[in-house]
Design a protein around this motif. Structure first.
Motif, PDB file in Angstrom:
ATOM      1  N   GLN A 144       0.834  -1.206   0.000  1.00 35.31           N
ATOM      2  CA  GLN A 144       0.000   0.000   0.000  1.00 35.31           C
ATOM      3  C   GLN A 144       0.870   1.258   0.000  1.00 35.31           C
ATOM      4  N   THR A 145       1.868   1.288   0.879  1.00 32.67           N
ATOM      5  CA  THR A 145       2.750   2.450   0.955  1.00 32.67           C
ATOM      6  C   THR A 145       3.574   2.596  -0.321  1.00 32.67           C
ATOM      7  N   GLU A 146       3.989   1.463  -0.891  1.00 34.49           N
ATOM      8  CA  GLU A 146       4.712   1.499  -2.159  1.00 34.49           C
ATOM      9  C   GLU A 146       3.840   2.108  -3.250  1.00 34.49           C
ATOM     10  N   GLY A 147       2.562   1.737  -3.249  1.00 40.38           N
ATOM     11  CA  GLY A 147       1.628   2.309  -4.212  1.00 40.38           C
ATOM     12  C   GLY A 147       1.481   3.811  -4.045  1.00 40.38           C
ATOM     13  N   LEU A 148       1.403   4.257  -2.797  1.00 39.75           N
ATOM     14  CA  LEU A 148       1.325   5.699  -2.531  1.00 39.75           C
ATOM     15  C   LEU A 148       2.570   6.421  -3.052  1.00 39.75           C
ATOM     16  N   MET A 149       3.733   5.794  -2.877  1.00 41.00           N
ATOM     17  CA  MET A 149       4.979   6.388  -3.364  1.00 41.00           C
ATOM     18  C   MET A 149       4.953   6.516  -4.888  1.00 41.00           C
ATOM     19  N   TYR A 150       4.560   5.445  -5.575  1.00 38.89           N
ATOM     20  CA  TYR A 150       4.488   5.490  -7.036  1.00 38.89           C
ATOM     21  C   TYR A 150       3.470   6.528  -7.507  1.00 38.89           C
ATOM     22  N   GLU A 151       2.321   6.554  -6.824  1.00 43.93           N
ATOM     23  CA  GLU A 151       1.285   7.515  -7.209  1.00 43.93           C
ATOM     24  C   GLU A 151       1.782   8.944  -7.012  1.00 43.93           C
ATOM     25  N   GLY A 152       2.479   9.177  -5.912  1.00 44.35           N
ATOM     26  CA  GLY A 152       3.020  10.511  -5.647  1.00 44.35           C
ATOM     27  C   GLY A 152       4.058  10.935  -6.660  1.00 44.35           C
ATOM     28  N   ARG A 153       4.758   9.955  -7.239  1.00 47.27           N
ATOM     29  CA  ARG A 153       5.765  10.232  -8.260  1.00 47.27           C
ATOM     30  C   ARG A 153       5.166  10.298  -9.665  1.00 47.27           C
ATOM     31  N   GLY A 154       3.846  10.109  -9.758  1.00 52.04           N
ATOM     32  CA  GLY A 154       3.196  10.148 -11.062  1.00 52.04           C
ATOM     33  C   GLY A 154       3.280   8.845 -11.836  1.00 52.04           C
ATOM     34  N   GLN A 155       3.696   7.772 -11.187  1.00 50.42           N
ATOM     35  CA  GLN A 155       3.814   6.466 -11.843  1.00 50.42           C
ATOM     36  C   GLN A 155       2.543   5.661 -11.563  1.00 50.42           C
ATOM     37  N   LYS A 157       0.603   3.522 -13.237  1.00 49.47           N
ATOM     38  CA  LYS A 157       0.477   2.096 -13.531  1.00 49.47           C
ATOM     39  C   LYS A 157       1.151   1.248 -12.459  1.00 49.47           C
ATOM     40  N   LEU A 158       2.339   1.681 -12.019  1.00 55.16           N
ATOM     41  CA  LEU A 158       3.029   0.953 -10.955  1.00 55.16           C
ATOM     42  C   LEU A 158       2.241   1.026  -9.649  1.00 55.16           C
ATOM     43  N   ALA A 159       1.621   2.180  -9.398  1.00 57.98           N
ATOM     44  CA  ALA A 159       0.799   2.335  -8.194  1.00 57.98           C
ATOM     45  C   ALA A 159      -0.377   1.363  -8.223  1.00 57.98           C
ATOM     46  N   ALA A 160      -1.045   1.285  -9.377  1.00 60.56           N
ATOM     47  CA  ALA A 160      -2.198   0.393  -9.508  1.00 60.56           C
ATOM     48  C   ALA A 160      -1.784  -1.059  -9.288  1.00 60.56           C
ATOM     49  N   VAL A 161      -0.627  -1.441  -9.832  1.00 60.81           N
ATOM     50  CA  VAL A 161      -0.128  -2.814  -9.652  1.00 60.81           C
ATOM     51  C   VAL A 161       0.133  -3.106  -8.173  1.00 60.81           C
ATOM     52  N   ALA A 162       0.737  -2.137  -7.470  1.00 64.87           N
ATOM     53  CA  ALA A 162       1.016  -2.325  -6.039  1.00 64.87           C
ATOM     54  C   ALA A 162      -0.276  -2.502  -5.249  1.00 64.87           C
ATOM     55  N   TYR A 163      -1.290  -1.670  -5.542  1.00 65.31           N
ATOM     56  CA  TYR A 163      -2.574  -1.781  -4.835  1.00 65.31           C
ATOM     57  C   TYR A 163      -3.245  -3.117  -5.139  1.00 65.31           C
ATOM     58  N   MET A 164      -3.201  -3.532  -6.415  1.00 65.46           N
ATOM     59  CA  MET A 164      -3.835  -4.803  -6.790  1.00 65.46           C
ATOM     60  C   MET A 164      -3.131  -5.979  -6.124  1.00 65.46           C
ATOM     61  N   ASN A 165      -1.807  -5.935  -6.063  1.00 67.83           N
ATOM     62  CA  ASN A 165      -1.078  -7.015  -5.394  1.00 67.83           C
ATOM     63  C   ASN A 165      -1.431  -7.083  -3.911  1.00 67.83           C
ATOM     64  N   ALA A 166      -1.613  -5.915  -3.284  1.00 68.80           N
ATOM     65  CA  ALA A 166      -2.001  -5.893  -1.871  1.00 68.80           C
ATOM     66  C   ALA A 166      -3.377  -6.526  -1.677  1.00 68.80           C
ATOM     67  N   ILE A 167      -4.298  -6.240  -2.608  1.00 66.38           N
ATOM     68  CA  ILE A 167      -5.653  -6.808  -2.517  1.00 66.38           C
ATOM     69  C   ILE A 167      -5.625  -8.310  -2.769  1.00 66.38           C
ATOM     70  N   LEU A 168      -4.751  -8.755  -3.690  1.00 63.94           N
ATOM     71  CA  LEU A 168      -4.604 -10.194  -3.914  1.00 63.94           C
ATOM     72  C   LEU A 168      -4.072 -10.888  -2.662  1.00 63.94           C
ATOM     73  N   PHE A 169      -3.187 -10.183  -1.971  1.00 65.67           N
ATOM     74  CA  PHE A 169      -2.585 -10.719  -0.744  1.00 65.67           C
ATOM     75  C   PHE A 169      -3.602 -10.716   0.401  1.00 65.67           C
ATOM     76  N   GLU A 170      -4.403  -9.640   0.481  1.00 61.77           N
ATOM     77  CA  GLU A 170      -5.455  -9.513   1.497  1.00 61.77           C
ATOM     78  C   GLU A 170      -6.731  -9.050   0.811  1.00 61.77           C
ATOM     79  N   PRO A 171      -7.616  -9.957   0.414  1.00 60.74           N
ATOM     80  CA  PRO A 171      -8.810  -9.598  -0.367  1.00 60.74           C
ATOM     81  C   PRO A 171      -9.717  -8.553   0.277  1.00 60.74           C
ATOM     82  N   ASP A 172      -9.713  -8.454   1.591  1.00 61.62           N
ATOM     83  CA  ASP A 172     -10.567  -7.468   2.264  1.00 61.62           C
ATOM     84  C   ASP A 172      -9.788  -6.242   2.730  1.00 61.62           C
ATOM     85  N   ASN A 173      -8.683  -5.943   2.070  1.00 59.87           N
ATOM     86  CA  ASN A 173      -7.868  -4.786   2.446  1.00 59.87           C
ATOM     87  C   ASN A 173      -8.576  -3.498   2.028  1.00 59.87           C
TER      88      ASN A 173
END
Length: 252
Positions: A144-155, A157-173
């Motif tokens: 989640q924090t990695e996604g925030l970092m990517y989003e803050g940097r304007g990246q 697609k990488l942010a979306a991937v990080a968030y999706m991986n977190a949800i795959l890891f914890e479906p109710d996140n």
């Protein structure tokens, strides 16, 4: 609040949970300076090995009071506790002390990463995340924090991937469902149905999450559903008036 005070009196101020509950009630009433006084009093009454949850709350109170430098100093003290804990033998524990009271180094580095993220100090976020991931390789919170970092940097697609991986890891996140939903809604109007589904699912898990209500309102607004958007914004505004710095469930 009355019962929280009675609990503190009954336990002689020796149980961290009572202090935290009182501080949370005050923070939910937006009385942050009073909550800070309670936490400081609790720190005076407890031994250092039991202070982790108090110090984490202290840092959050500093953040909401726009005192990020003080919050950083609090996390540095937590890191010092980690080091002292590592060098010492296992301390004698209070009969009231929970297993979770031990200072967790991963949580400290991750908390510091989140703090730097709120300040848009992306390089510092990266350093703290590296430290955290050495201790715990797979973590939805770190993703989640990695996604925030990517989003803050304007990246985005990488942010979306990080968030999706977190949800795959914890479906109710819930936080990542909200972050992904809000990100998709900003990327393209074509993604609004997916964003709405994510945010609605977040509210299924956590019906009183004000951020989920707010972003669902934004999605409805962008989709032309003005009446639905208004209801969501009203719900978010009502919840914001009684939003503690941490969930009340964290004291159980």
């Amino acid at each position: 609040m009355h019962y929280a005070k009675r609990y503190i009196d009954a336990t002689g101020g020796s149980v961290v949970r009572g202090w935290r509950l009182l501080a949370l009630i005050l923070s939910a009433k937006q009385r942050f300076s009073e909550a800070q006084v309670v936490i400081d009093a609790a720190l005076d009454e407890t031994v250092k090995w039991e202070q982790k949850p108090l110090l984490k709350m202290k840092a959050k109170l500093k953040i909401v009071q726009s005192l990020p430098t003080d919050a950083i100093e609090t996390y540095k003290y937590l890191l010092a506790l980690v080091e002292a804990q590592r060098k010492s033998s296992v301390p004698l524990r209070s009969i009231h002390q929970d297993d979770d009271d031990k200072v967790n180094e991963f949580e400290v580095w991750h908390g510091l990463a989140n703090l730097y993220s709120s300040l848009s100090h992306w390089k510092d976020v990266e350093v703290c995340l590296e430290k955290a991931l050495v201790l715990k390789q797979y973590s939805a919170e770190a993703l989640q924090t990695e996604g925030l970092m990517y989003e803050g940097r304007g990246q985005e697609k990488l942010a979306a991937v990080a968030y999706m991986n977190a949800i795959l890891f914890e479906p109710d996140n819930v936080p990542c469902k909200i972050l992904l939903g809000s990100l998709l809604s900003k990327i393209s109007s074509k993604a609004l149905p997916v964003a709405r589904g994510l945010l609605s699912d977040a509210l299924r898990v956590e019906p009183t999450n004000r951020k989920a209500w707010y972003w669902l309102g934004m999605v409805h607004r962008d989709d032309g559903r003005i009446a639905d958007a208004t209801e969501c914004f009203q719900a978010a505004a009502m919840l914001e008036e009684s939003d503690p710095v941490e969930s009340f469930s964290s004291t159980t």
